[in-house]
Design an enzyme around this catalytic site. Structure first.
Site, PDB file in Angstrom:
ATOM      1  N   ASP A 241      -2.132 -13.332   3.821  1.00  0.00           N
ATOM      2  CA  ASP A 241      -3.453 -12.772   4.114  1.00  0.00           C
ATOM      3  C   ASP A 241      -3.521 -12.606   5.638  1.00  0.00           C
ATOM      4  OD1 ASP A 241      -6.064 -12.267   4.701  1.00  0.00           O
ATOM      5  OD2 ASP A 241      -6.888 -14.078   3.759  1.00  0.00           O
TER       6      ASP A 241
ATOM      7  N   LYS B 290     -10.492   2.386  14.228  1.00  0.00           N
ATOM      8  CA  LYS B 290      -9.234   2.933  14.750  1.00  0.00           C
ATOM      9  C   LYS B 290      -9.333   3.209  16.258  1.00  0.00           C
ATOM     10  CE  LYS B 290      -6.615   2.808  11.113  1.00  0.00           C
ATOM     11  NZ  LYS B 290      -5.569   1.781  11.048  1.00  0.00           N
TER      12      LYS B 290
ATOM     13  N   ILE C 239      -1.223  -9.316   0.253  1.00  0.00           N
ATOM     14  CA  ILE C 239      -1.961 -10.276  -0.583  1.00  0.00           C
ATOM     15  C   ILE C 239      -1.590 -10.112  -2.052  1.00  0.00           C
ATOM     16  CG2 ILE C 239      -3.947 -10.724   0.926  1.00  0.00           C
ATOM     17  CD1 ILE C 239      -5.449  -8.521  -0.650  1.00  0.00           C
ATOM     18  N   ARG C 240      -0.829  -9.045  -2.387  1.00  0.00           N
ATOM     19  CA  ARG C 240      -0.293  -8.909  -3.754  1.00  0.00           C
ATOM     20  C   ARG C 240       1.068  -8.250  -3.651  1.00  0.00           C
ATOM     21  NH1 ARG C 240      -0.375  -3.602  -5.371  1.00  0.00           N
ATOM     22  NH2 ARG C 240      -1.550  -2.357  -3.883  1.00  0.00           N
TER      23      ARG C 240
ATOM     24  N   GLY D  49       0.828  -1.210   0.000  1.00  0.00           N
ATOM     25  CA  GLY D  49       0.000   0.000   0.000  1.00  0.00           C
ATOM     26  C   GLY D  49       0.858   1.254   0.000  1.00  0.00           C
ATOM     27  N   GLN D  50       0.196   2.412  -0.004  1.00  0.00           N
ATOM     28  CA  GLN D  50       0.890   3.710  -0.099  1.00  0.00           C
ATOM     29  C   GLN D  50       1.957   3.878   0.979  1.00  0.00           C
ATOM     30  OE1 GLN D  50      -1.114   7.057   1.452  1.00  0.00           O
ATOM     31  NE2 GLN D  50      -0.122   8.553   0.125  1.00  0.00           N
TER      32      GLN D  50
ATOM     33  N   TYR E 225     -14.295   3.278   9.592  1.00  0.00           N
ATOM     34  CA  TYR E 225     -12.825   3.314   9.672  1.00  0.00           C
ATOM     35  C   TYR E 225     -12.408   3.966  11.001  1.00  0.00           C
ATOM     36  CZ  TYR E 225      -8.092   4.996   8.386  1.00  0.00           C
ATOM     37  OH  TYR E 225      -6.752   5.282   8.342  1.00  0.00           O
TER      38      TYR E 225
HETATM   39  C1  AKB Z   1      -8.135   8.487   4.944  1.00  0.00           C
HETATM   40  O1  AKB Z   1      -8.363   9.538   4.314  1.00  0.00           O
HETATM   41  O2  AKB Z   1      -9.006   7.644   5.176  1.00  0.00           O
HETATM   42  C2  AKB Z   1      -6.760   8.265   5.495  1.00  0.00           C
HETATM   43  C3  AKB Z   1      -6.614   8.736   6.901  1.00  0.00           C
HETATM   44  C4  AKB Z   1      -6.672  10.173   7.213  1.00  0.00           C
HETATM   45  O3  AKB Z   1      -6.451   7.939   7.783  1.00  0.00           O
HETATM   46  N1  AKB Z   1      -5.790   8.908   4.674  1.00  0.00           N
END
Ligand code: AKB
Length: 312
Positions: free
Chosen positions: A52, A146, A35-36, A11-12, A142
């Site tokens: 995974d 967190k 996973i890739r 990822g980034q 998300y």
């Molecule tokens: C997002 O935009 O979801 C992420 C973050 C701020 O955690 N870049």
């Protein structure tokens, strides 16, 4: 000898962290897994393991076989994508974290890094210089994952002595790869449109300020936190971390200093609501006083560094 495993390495953030660690600890000390496989040649100088992270036995086997001392567990579904499929986002973010924490509890690894985010904050947190310990009432799955993840990290530290460390990253801006599924992603896209000579269609409102950080600062913060003596790491949920803060129109103005014809149009979509629920800027006093954090890049430095690197 220290051995570092990055999970979610393609990822980034993973790509940049791998390269930062290869430079700091040597290519053979850093292994990537995902996973890739990434298509970045520098990352691929080192070993890659297909993994995974939602499969606990697979995670356990990789840690046992590889005798890793440090794990950087970066797997996550970000804010915007998580809203499209909340249960899948929750499942991926939580299951993979708990798999790693359980292995660390068994003593299979000495130190764990796990990224949190400014997404832990919600509408009731003050917008400016948002403090370490204020309301965490996120409106995205998300953000909820967190907040829960931070509390799990603290729980494993306090109950089982797992040395897990974490940062609340702002939006991360780097030139090696593009982010995916986040709300702050617009800021990376702006640079590509500017250099292609195309109009940039921004999905946030022009004055929606958000905390942001240049990738070099983020990597330095991560490694400095991981190298800090344990007694200095007083926050065992996750540290507030500040780089700079800007809105889409401030970013466009700064890019225009180098590319005067760059044009941005604003068509806010559902991501605007997410951005509006997050802080404008962050107070990172604890990171500064506990382990000496100090950001190097302001908006001018960040834009100059991105344009130079992407042109190259
Ligand atoms: C997002 O935009 O979801 C992420 C973050 C701020 O955690 N870049």
């Amino acid at each position: 000898m220290e051995r570092h495993l990055v999970i979610g390495a393609s990822g980034q953030l993973g790509i940049e962290l791998i390269i930062g660690m290869q430079d700091r600890y040597g290519v053979s000390a850093v292994v990537s897994s995902d996973i890739r496989k990434s298509d970045d040649d520098d990352v691929n100088r080192g070993e890659f393991i297909l993994l995974d992270a939602t499969n606990k036995e697979a995670v356990r086997k990789v840690l046992v076989d590889g005798k890793f001392t440090h794990v950087y567990h970066l797997v996550a579904m970000l804010s915007a994508k998580g809203e499209e499929n909340p249960l899948a986002g929750w499942d991926l973010n939580m299951t993979s974290l708990l798999n790693v924490l359980e292995c660390a509890k068994e003593g299979l690894v000495k130190k764990v890094f796990w990224p949190s985010s400014i997404a832990v904050f919600g509408p009731n947190a003050p917008k400016n210089a948002t403090a370490q310990d204020t309301f965490c009432d996120p409106t995205t799955v998300y953000g909820v994952s967190k907040v829960a993840g931070e509390l799990w990290c603290k729980y494993y530290f306090e109950h089982y002595g797992v040395d897990v460390r974490s940062l609340r990253y702002p939006g991360l801006i780097g030139h090696r790869s593009q982010p995916g599924g986040g709300t702050t992603d617009y800021a990376v896209e702006a640079f590509y449109r500017a250099l292609e000579g195309k109009k940039f269609d921004c999905y946030l409102e022009k004055n929606e300020a958000l905390p942001m950080m240049y990738m070099d600062d983020a990597i330095r913060a991560t490694l400095n936190l991981m190298e800090a003596p344990s007694e200095c790491v007083r926050v065992r949920t996750s540290y507030n971390l500040s780089g700079c803060s800007f809105s889409p129109s401030e970013l466009s103005d700064e890019i225009r200093k180098t590319i005067p014809d760059f044009e941005t149009v604003y068509n806010p979509d559902a991501r605007q609501q997410i951005a509006a629920s997050w802080p404008d800027s962050i107070d990172d006093t604890d990171a500064r006083s506990d382990w000496g954090w100090n950001a190097k890049y302001d908006i001018e430095g960040l834009v100059a560094a991105m344009l130079k690197a992407l042109k190259r």
